[in-house]
Every structure is written in structure tokens, then in C-alpha cells.
Design a protein around this motif. Sequence first.
Motif, PDB file in Angstrom:
ATOM      1  N   THR A   4       6.073   2.910  -2.225  1.00 38.94           N
ATOM      2  CA  THR A   4       6.226   1.854  -3.342  1.00 38.94           C
ATOM      3  C   THR A   4       5.221   1.032  -2.816  1.00 38.94           C
ATOM      4  OG1 THR A   4       8.091   0.997  -4.195  1.00 38.94           O
ATOM      5  CG2 THR A   4       6.888   3.193  -5.411  1.00 38.94           C
ATOM      6  N   ILE A   7       2.069   1.341  -0.681  1.00 39.69           N
ATOM      7  CA  ILE A   7       0.934   2.196  -2.111  1.00 39.69           C
ATOM      8  C   ILE A   7       0.342   1.022  -2.040  1.00 39.69           C
ATOM      9  CG2 ILE A   7       0.632   3.411  -3.926  1.00 39.69           C
ATOM     10  CD1 ILE A   7       1.939   5.373  -2.801  1.00 39.69           C
ATOM     11  N   GLY A  11      -3.903  -0.736  -1.647  1.00 37.66           N
ATOM     12  CA  GLY A  11      -4.105  -0.975  -2.982  1.00 37.66           C
ATOM     13  C   GLY A  11      -4.976  -1.945  -3.205  1.00 37.66           C
ATOM     14  N   CYS A 108       3.157   0.468 -10.019  1.00 40.15           N
ATOM     15  CA  CYS A 108       2.759   1.562  -8.634  1.00 40.15           C
ATOM     16  C   CYS A 108       1.795   2.295  -9.521  1.00 40.15           C
ATOM     17  CB  CYS A 108       3.904   2.174  -7.831  1.00 40.15           C
ATOM     18  SG  CYS A 108       3.848   2.656  -6.502  1.00 40.15           S
ATOM     19  N   SER A 112      -1.935   2.314  -7.572  1.00 38.52           N
ATOM     20  CA  SER A 112      -2.534   2.946  -7.049  1.00 38.52           C
ATOM     21  C   SER A 112      -4.214   3.297  -7.801  1.00 38.52           C
ATOM     22  CB  SER A 112      -2.150   4.411  -7.445  1.00 38.52           C
ATOM     23  OG  SER A 112      -0.851   4.350  -7.035  1.00 38.52           O
TER      24      SER A 112
END
Length: 156
Positions: A4, A7, A11, A108, A112
Motif C-alpha cells: 500500500t 501504491i 500515486g 489507499c 489510487s
Amino acid sequence: MAVTQIIEGIGIGFCFQPGMIVLLANSRKEDRAVATSLRNFSRTVGGAVGLAAFSAVLNNILLSNIPNTIAPQKALQFTTTEGLSDSERNAIIDAYMKGIHVIMCLGCPLISCCLLSSFFIKDVALEGRKEGPAEDVETGNINRVDAHAVDIEKTS
């Protein structure tokens, strides 16, 4: 948890800088300083609001998950294990971990969305830098820079 964070890092990287470039490419030259300042101010305010919201979530989850035998002040000011039994320390850490888990589950998907939205940014090139004639102080010559920066011509 590492996935996470990866990610989230991707992002953030794909969202913040392209957003700045889009902002600069779509604003007039004389408005770029104001646009950049407004973007940075909005980002700072958003960070402050996000921090306040996630802190409230963490504190509420922490307070609802600690056992009744532990004073709430002791859990909220948890910086050291002095004066706590092993069971109290473990209960406070477990409550913190539940709160951090919820924050990651909320954050998250938001990050995203930032990652996905970065793929829809259109490519708009910035205007080339155009400089007017500049006088050479030492020789008194005037240098002129071509608009495409191919060559420099000297004129007397």
C-alpha cells in the motif's frame, strides 16, 4: 502494508508533478506565479484537513478499542512503555494498529484515484522561452537568442 505504501508513493509521484506541469502549461505566463502559489496553498490546506481527519479517525478508533482498565489519557499520550504492564502495552499497540489499518484502508483508495487520474492528463507543451536582446556589458555588443535556441547571432 509495504504494497500500500508503494501504491501511495506511485500515486503521489504521478499526481503532484504532472499537475504542476498541466497548471503551468495552461496558464498565461504572467499568471504562472499566482497559479503556482494557489496550487501550493491548496495542497497545504488539503494536507492539513487530511491530517486532521485521519487524526480524528485514529483517536476515535483508539479510544473505542482500548480496554476499560486503561485510562484514555494514558492511551492517547502513549510515547513510552514506562508504567504500563505488558498486557496494557499490547492492548494500546493493538488499538493503534487497528486505527492505522483503517486509515490505510481509507487513504489507499484515495491515492489510487490520484494514480488513475494521472493517466488522463493530456500532454500540453510549455511555450519555449523567448528572450529579447540583451546587451553585453563588456563589449557593448547586443546578443540575440533565436526563438528555437539554435544559434546566437551577434550584432554591433
